[in-house]
Design an enzyme around this catalytic site. Structure first.
Site, PDB file in Angstrom:
ATOM      1  N   LYS A 257       7.800   2.532   7.787  1.00  0.00           N
ATOM      2  CA  LYS A 257       7.211   1.213   7.529  1.00  0.00           C
ATOM      3  C   LYS A 257       8.311   0.207   7.174  1.00  0.00           C
ATOM      4  CE  LYS A 257       2.804   3.192   6.303  1.00  0.00           C
ATOM      5  NZ  LYS A 257       2.037   3.895   5.286  1.00  0.00           N
TER       6      LYS A 257
ATOM      7  N   GLN B 176       0.585   4.478  -0.812  1.00  0.00           N
ATOM      8  CA  GLN B 176       0.664   5.593   0.135  1.00  0.00           C
ATOM      9  C   GLN B 176      -0.177   6.778  -0.366  1.00  0.00           C
ATOM     10  OE1 GLN B 176       2.255   5.369   3.106  1.00  0.00           O
ATOM     11  NE2 GLN B 176       1.654   7.445   3.641  1.00  0.00           N
TER      12      GLN B 176
ATOM     13  N   ASP C 222      -4.242  -2.028   4.268  1.00  0.00           N
ATOM     14  CA  ASP C 222      -4.703  -0.747   4.817  1.00  0.00           C
ATOM     15  C   ASP C 222      -6.161  -0.850   5.285  1.00  0.00           C
ATOM     16  OD1 ASP C 222      -2.902   1.391   4.962  1.00  0.00           O
ATOM     17  OD2 ASP C 222      -2.993   1.773   2.808  1.00  0.00           O
TER      18      ASP C 222
HETATM   19  N1  GUN Z   1      -1.196   8.261   4.382  1.00  0.00           N
HETATM   20  C1  GUN Z   1      -1.295   8.587   5.692  1.00  0.00           C
HETATM   21  N2  GUN Z   1      -1.654   7.513   6.418  1.00  0.00           N
HETATM   22  C2  GUN Z   1      -1.791   6.491   5.557  1.00  0.00           C
HETATM   23  C3  GUN Z   1      -2.132   5.117   5.704  1.00  0.00           C
HETATM   24  O1  GUN Z   1      -2.410   4.605   6.793  1.00  0.00           O
HETATM   25  N3  GUN Z   1      -2.141   4.376   4.559  1.00  0.00           N
HETATM   26  C4  GUN Z   1      -1.867   4.902   3.363  1.00  0.00           C
HETATM   27  N4  GUN Z   1      -1.915   4.100   2.294  1.00  0.00           N
HETATM   28  N5  GUN Z   1      -1.542   6.175   3.180  1.00  0.00           N
HETATM   29  C5  GUN Z   1      -1.507   6.951   4.283  1.00  0.00           C
END
Ligand code: GUN
Length: 292
Positions: free
Chosen positions: A52, A96, A119
């Site tokens: 990211k 996350q 998200d």
């Molecule tokens: N863990 C795995 N995929 C994601 C996601 O798209 N967002 C978040 N916050 N955690 C994740």
């Protein structure tokens, strides 16, 4: 059979985001700012957050990672979230997942200001999405829609079978594909579905999002179907330097020859999810969903 190239689509979409950000900044706006909170040392989560950050740099966003120890209490995390909610310098943020077991993920998701919930996991955003209102769409379903759009895959009137009913993939995917504009007839399969093999075999479009490596086999797929594989299971391998490889939820080599389109793993849906997060962050910075 066409192999859907998620890397190519993601790269094209990133270029277009980068161009828009460059224009915004040239016009005097500040660059969109995405923050990720990472609690603990989960290996996969560290990798995701690293991707990211890299992607933010590529499209010209500001990126901050808040790394907190695995012993962080729920109250401490909620306090951090309140700080980011109130910080005008932050356009959007994510926490996350998964979180350590002593922290309630639901409480954390609901503590995020829906205006900054890039998200799209907050119930306000889920509710808006289901009502067909503008909202931040969850990254994986949104990335899949981008792939269908890019390849001009017809969805109207098609029977789409979604395998898996998670809050972050299966459920929103099923809802979005049933909405106006996509117009699928959708069936959701899950662990208690009767005659699952027959149901999947009736799908014109199959989205496999159950998290079981190579679950979907050739006999479960109709000739000419579109198969979208969301699975990413790490399995040991003596053929790779890392000692492991990724498997999808679809037995790719057997299923692919039957398909009109199929996504590989890796390189299919995966690269799209980060692009969706970037799009949501851009929308947050522009006040597109919730005017500033
Ligand atoms: N863990 C795995 N995929 C994601 C996601 O798209 N967002 C978040 N916050 N955690 C994740």
């Amino acid at each position: 059979m066409t192999i859907i190239d998620g890397k190519e689509v993601a790269a094209a979409m990133k270029r277009s985001i980068a161009e828009e950000v460059a224009r915004m900044v040239a016009d005097g706006a500040k660059a969109p700012h995405l923050v990720a909170i990472l609690v603990g040392e989960d290996g996969a989560s560290q990798t995701y957050v690293g991707h990211k950050e890299k992607c933010c740099n590529e499209v010209g966003f500001r990126s901050t990672v808040v790394r907190l120890p695995g012993e962080t209490t729920e109250a401490e995390l909620l306090e951090r979230i309140a700080g980011l909610n109130a910080d005008p310098d932050v356009d959007g943020f994510i926490v996350q997942l998964p979180l350590p077991g002593h922290i309630s993920e639901q409480k954390v998701i609901e503590a995020i200001d829906p205006r900054k919930d890039v998200d799209g996991f907050h119930p306000v955003n889920t509710g808006r999405m289901i009502s067909g209102l503008p909202s931040y769409l969850p990254a994986t379903p949104d990335g899949i829609l981008s792939l269908l759009r890019y390849y001009g895959i017809e969805t109207a009137g098609k029977h789409c079978v979604v395998i898996g009913r998670s809050n972050i993939v299966g459920r929103p995917m099923a809802n979005l594909l049933s909405q106006k504009g996509w117009d699928c007839t959708v069936t959701v399969c899950h662990s208690r579905t009767a005659n699952l093999r027959e149901v999947v075999a009736s799908g014109d479009i199959v989205v496999a999002a159950l998290g079981k490596a190579e679950f979907v086999t050739a006999d479960m797929v109709k000739e000419g179907a579109v198969v979208i594989d969301v699975g990413i299971t790490r399995v040991p391998s003596d053929k790779t330097k890392s000692g492991w490889k990724l498997l999808g939820d679809v037995k790719y080599d057997d299923v692919a020859p039957r398909c009109s389109y199929i996504t590989p793993v890796p390189g299919g849906v995966g690269p799209m999810t980060i692009v969706s997060l970037m799009q949501n962050t851009l929308k947050a910075a522009k006040g597109e969903i919730y005017p500033k």
